[in-house]
Design an enzyme around this catalytic site. Structure first.
Site, PDB file in Angstrom:
ATOM      1  N   ARG B 130      42.227  35.588  16.574  1.00 55.37           N
ATOM      2  CA  ARG B 130      40.875  36.088  16.926  1.00 55.37           C
ATOM      3  C   ARG B 130      40.076  35.555  18.187  1.00 55.37           C
ATOM      4  NH1 ARG B 130      40.638  36.304  11.398  1.00 55.37           N
ATOM      5  NH2 ARG B 130      41.656  38.228  10.696  1.00 55.37           N
ATOM      6  N   LYS B 152      37.566  41.201  31.438  1.00 54.29           N
ATOM      7  CA  LYS B 152      38.201  42.369  31.123  1.00 54.29           C
ATOM      8  C   LYS B 152      39.729  42.131  31.126  1.00 54.29           C
ATOM      9  CE  LYS B 152      35.907  46.329  32.794  1.00 54.29           C
ATOM     10  NZ  LYS B 152      35.998  48.046  33.407  1.00 54.29           N
ATOM     11  N   GLU B 194      39.535  45.146  47.459  1.00 55.17           N
ATOM     12  CA  GLU B 194      38.333  44.685  46.459  1.00 55.17           C
ATOM     13  C   GLU B 194      37.406  44.057  47.192  1.00 55.17           C
ATOM     14  OE1 GLU B 194      38.080  45.682  43.331  1.00 55.17           O
ATOM     15  OE2 GLU B 194      40.324  46.341  42.753  1.00 55.17           O
ATOM     16  N   LYS B 235      30.443  40.038  41.705  1.00 59.89           N
ATOM     17  CA  LYS B 235      30.889  40.501  40.414  1.00 59.89           C
ATOM     18  C   LYS B 235      30.274  39.696  39.240  1.00 59.89           C
ATOM     19  CE  LYS B 235      34.988  42.077  37.938  1.00 59.89           C
ATOM     20  NZ  LYS B 235      36.232  42.470  37.909  1.00 59.89           N
ATOM     21  N   GLU B 245      30.234  46.760  29.854  1.00 60.34           N
ATOM     22  CA  GLU B 245      30.136  47.975  30.690  1.00 60.34           C
ATOM     23  C   GLU B 245      29.573  49.251  30.164  1.00 60.34           C
ATOM     24  OE1 GLU B 245      34.220  48.774  32.163  1.00 60.34           O
ATOM     25  OE2 GLU B 245      33.607  50.317  33.454  1.00 60.34           O
ATOM     26  N   ARG B 249      27.773  47.811  35.118  1.00 60.17           N
ATOM     27  CA  ARG B 249      29.055  47.400  35.487  1.00 60.17           C
ATOM     28  C   ARG B 249      30.123  48.643  35.920  1.00 60.17           C
ATOM     29  NH1 ARG B 249      32.509  42.750  32.407  1.00 60.17           N
ATOM     30  NH2 ARG B 249      34.642  43.225  33.386  1.00 60.17           N
ATOM     31  N   ASN B 253      34.003  50.068  39.389  1.00 62.27           N
ATOM     32  CA  ASN B 253      34.910  51.162  39.498  1.00 62.27           C
ATOM     33  C   ASN B 253      34.916  51.905  40.819  1.00 62.27           C
ATOM     34  OD1 ASN B 253      36.122  50.382  37.077  1.00 62.27           O
ATOM     35  ND2 ASN B 253      34.341  51.117  35.856  1.00 62.27           N
ATOM     36  N   HIS B 256      38.069  53.431  41.892  1.00 60.72           N
ATOM     37  CA  HIS B 256      39.172  53.235  40.648  1.00 60.72           C
ATOM     38  C   HIS B 256      39.717  54.456  40.154  1.00 60.72           C
ATOM     39  CE1 HIS B 256      38.544  49.141  41.924  1.00 60.72           C
ATOM     40  NE2 HIS B 256      39.270  48.697  41.007  1.00 60.72           N
ATOM     41  N   HIS B 260      43.287  55.032  40.062  1.00 59.45           N
ATOM     42  CA  HIS B 260      44.257  54.840  38.910  1.00 59.45           C
ATOM     43  C   HIS B 260      45.098  56.060  38.871  1.00 59.45           C
ATOM     44  CE1 HIS B 260      41.427  51.693  36.755  1.00 59.45           C
ATOM     45  NE2 HIS B 260      42.305  51.223  37.602  1.00 59.45           N
ATOM     46  N   HIS B 275      47.898  48.438  43.173  1.00 62.43           N
ATOM     47  CA  HIS B 275      46.475  48.669  42.858  1.00 62.43           C
ATOM     48  C   HIS B 275      45.394  48.680  43.849  1.00 62.43           C
ATOM     49  CE1 HIS B 275      42.950  48.660  40.324  1.00 62.43           C
ATOM     50  NE2 HIS B 275      42.533  47.690  40.825  1.00 62.43           N
TER      51      HIS B 275
END
Lengths: 377, 377
Positions: B130, B152, B194, B235, B245, B249, B253, B256, B260, B275
């Site tokens: 965990r 992330k 990016e 960032k 997010e 945040r 994106n 993105h 995506h 990407h």
């Protein structure tokens, strides 16, 4: 199950975790009332219900009907029953199912079942979209008093039980006490081991009350609801103080290090040993080991043994059907248990009934010698 | 790689997240210095290093040697390279490997590789016991400026990219800028998309500097380190303000959602689109769509197009090799993208260079009409 509860008794326990706080509702008729309780608390109108083959035939239909009556759109997924379901393939199934059902951020994932379904579904909810809303509807005593409180989720690895998971708090827990009437006596007893645990950790009066009142609790009614609410409150208090298990929360593992080792030793075969039975034997062993280390009186260990034995729980390794692996294999399982720091063994030991504490420097040699004495060979 | 860096230039960026704060070290020679940097920061003496078949032949041996020289015991696991590795089976492999290596709470899991290895390994570190300690050693420009900052982690599902994962912050990031010299020009450019994104979000002067200085950045040296440090700092600032997010945040994106969808449309086939290339086209589309909605001047869209085109990045769907699926399929991928709330489309749009904002009520019909115009058929 579809009628309103005949008895109005209902208890509510708040788990205080800041913005992740949530309520546990405890009482009869909560499956029939699920749609209303869930509907009044969530913004979204879609849920994915995860359950298993044992629970589905009894509770899935009334549960879905209750959701539908409150205008909640629900899909369901039925998994095989049993500990082996807490695995990567089933985790993947559930994640895929939840994503396929287009559960969005205001919607929820619901676990309708015992500890296995709760742990697996909570894990899936914790990782789908990096965290989705999660509602627990625990259908076993064990799940009501233990796994549905506190946000621990997970699956098993071939290296041990619950070694893979996340902390993910539910948004709501509905503990319908009617469902406990359909549990087998063995399953009820297994859950009772965790109830007794809260007394043994730090509530000597609660343990004494259990010694007097266990027959009422097993019979149902108010004593049962009281025992469940006290257990949930006890766990909620510990979790609120230490959500991520950095200290105090470790006390909840009383009996669990030995218990997990025994579960591993019996290959999670529920015909031989279920979790609560492992915890029962583990709590007896923890008290006996504490006595052997001169931390507690042997009388306390005998009292624990007497009570758990009286309710019908196993209290020694010799009662486990079949042949146990050698002591060295048990020690290996203990070392791989997650409560390990830089090779030192951490155990929950006790100074007496309700006086448990975290011992993080227990010599492995002492544990080995103790287990050799207790092992049935 | 095993010698001390010849240049002393090293930048450090702090990601301020309370007790989960960590440093990103940026500069040459950090793979050779990894043992010293890691060893001085962690209590445990064991790490599990996860890498891939492309990175291992070049960097694994010097990295392991550096650890060993600092008294850190390390095991390694080499996975196939490529986006398809971000899957449940490989996640299970890594978890099993880490548990098998008996990585305990003070030890660490290390990602040595690009974004795929970082995302997958970070996810594994986030769920083993965990949550285990996690160190990122990003070996691509994309990973250095994007995926290794912010916590992330995740894998792909058949329903979309990165739909399953956790937030799990690293304890340390070592961005060795020497490794960028071995990237293919195409891979370097993809990461550069990016870098440009940070300018387009809210740093118009940074974008103007990139327009002037991109040749220096591509050539290496101080301008490159400066660009990486500025990107990481940008960032880190956003992540510190909004770790999970919930708002700000989402600006990260930019480009993105379209990107995506294009990655899904090309089935994550890196021969067709990687990407950063998807993000490049996506950023151009986001600026064009903003102009179409009268939010921004078409001149800004043309400026973005001109700069990204000049460095050699694709700037239109027509540049993607092979046949794209119909617009309806792209829309479906956009709707399943995780930035969706109760059916409404959320996009990052802009009022001009460095003036991006979250638009959470974009009409699907407008997006559809726009994509029909832009689709190469």
């Amino acid at each position: 199950m579809t009628q309103a509860p005949s008895s109005p008794v209902r208890r509510s326990v708040r788990v205080a975790l800041g913005e992740r706080s949530y309520d546990i509702l405890i009482g009869p008729g909560l499956i029939a009332a699920a749609g209303a309780e869930i509907g009044s608390r969530m913004k979204g109108r879609r849920v994915a219900v995860i359950t298993d083959e044992h629970v589905a035939p009894i509770y899935l239909e009334p549960f879905m009907r209750s959701l539908s009556a409150s205008g909640i759109e629900a899909v369901s997924q039925v998994l095989p029953a049993g500990e082996k379901t807490k695995s990567f393939p089933h985790l993947m199934d559930v994640c895929d199912g939840v994503l396929g059902a287009r559960i969005e951020r205001n919607d929820a994932v619901v676990a309708l079942g015992g500890g296995v379904i709760g742990d697996l579904t909570g894990f899936a909810a914790g990782i789908v979209r990096r965290g989705s809303r999660f509602i627990q509807v625990p259908t076993s005593l064990l799940a009501q008093v233990d796994s549905s409180v506190g946000g621990k989720t997970g699956i098993n690895s071939r290296h041990g039980k619950n070694l893979i998971g996340v902390f993910h708090q539910p948004d709501l827990v509905l503990a319908d006490t009617d469902v406990l009437d359909t549990l087998s006596p063995r399953e009820f007893r297994a859950g009772y081991a965790e109830v007794a645990k809260y007394g043994l950790i730090d509530k000597p009066e609660f343990f004494a009350w259990l010694e007097r009142s266990w027959r009422d609790i097993f019979a149902g009614g108010d004593a049962r609801i009281e025992a469940i609410a006290t257990s949930c409150q006890a766990k909620a208090d510990v979790v609120a103080a230490d959500e991520r298990e950095n200290g105090l929360r470790a006390l909840l593992n009383l009996g669990h290090t030995f218990g997990h080792a025994l579960e591993a030793a019996t290959e999670y075969d529920s015909h031989r040993l279920v979790h609560g039975e492992g915890v029962s034997i583990g709590m007896v062993l923890a008290h006996q080991f504490s006595a052997r280390m001169n931390l507690a009186s042997p009388d306390d260990a005998r009292r624990v043994e007497a009570h758990l034995g009286e309710v019908g729980l196993p209290i020694s390794m010799a009662q486990i059907p079949g042949v146990l692996p050698p002591v060295e294999t048990l020690m290996d399982a203990i070392a791989q248990d997650k409560k390990v720091k830089s090779g030192k063994l951490t155990f929950i030991l006790t100074r007496g009934i309700g006086q448990s504490f975290v011992a993080d420097d227990v010599p492995a040699s002492e544990v080995l010698a103790f287990l050799k004495d207790k092992h049935p060979k």
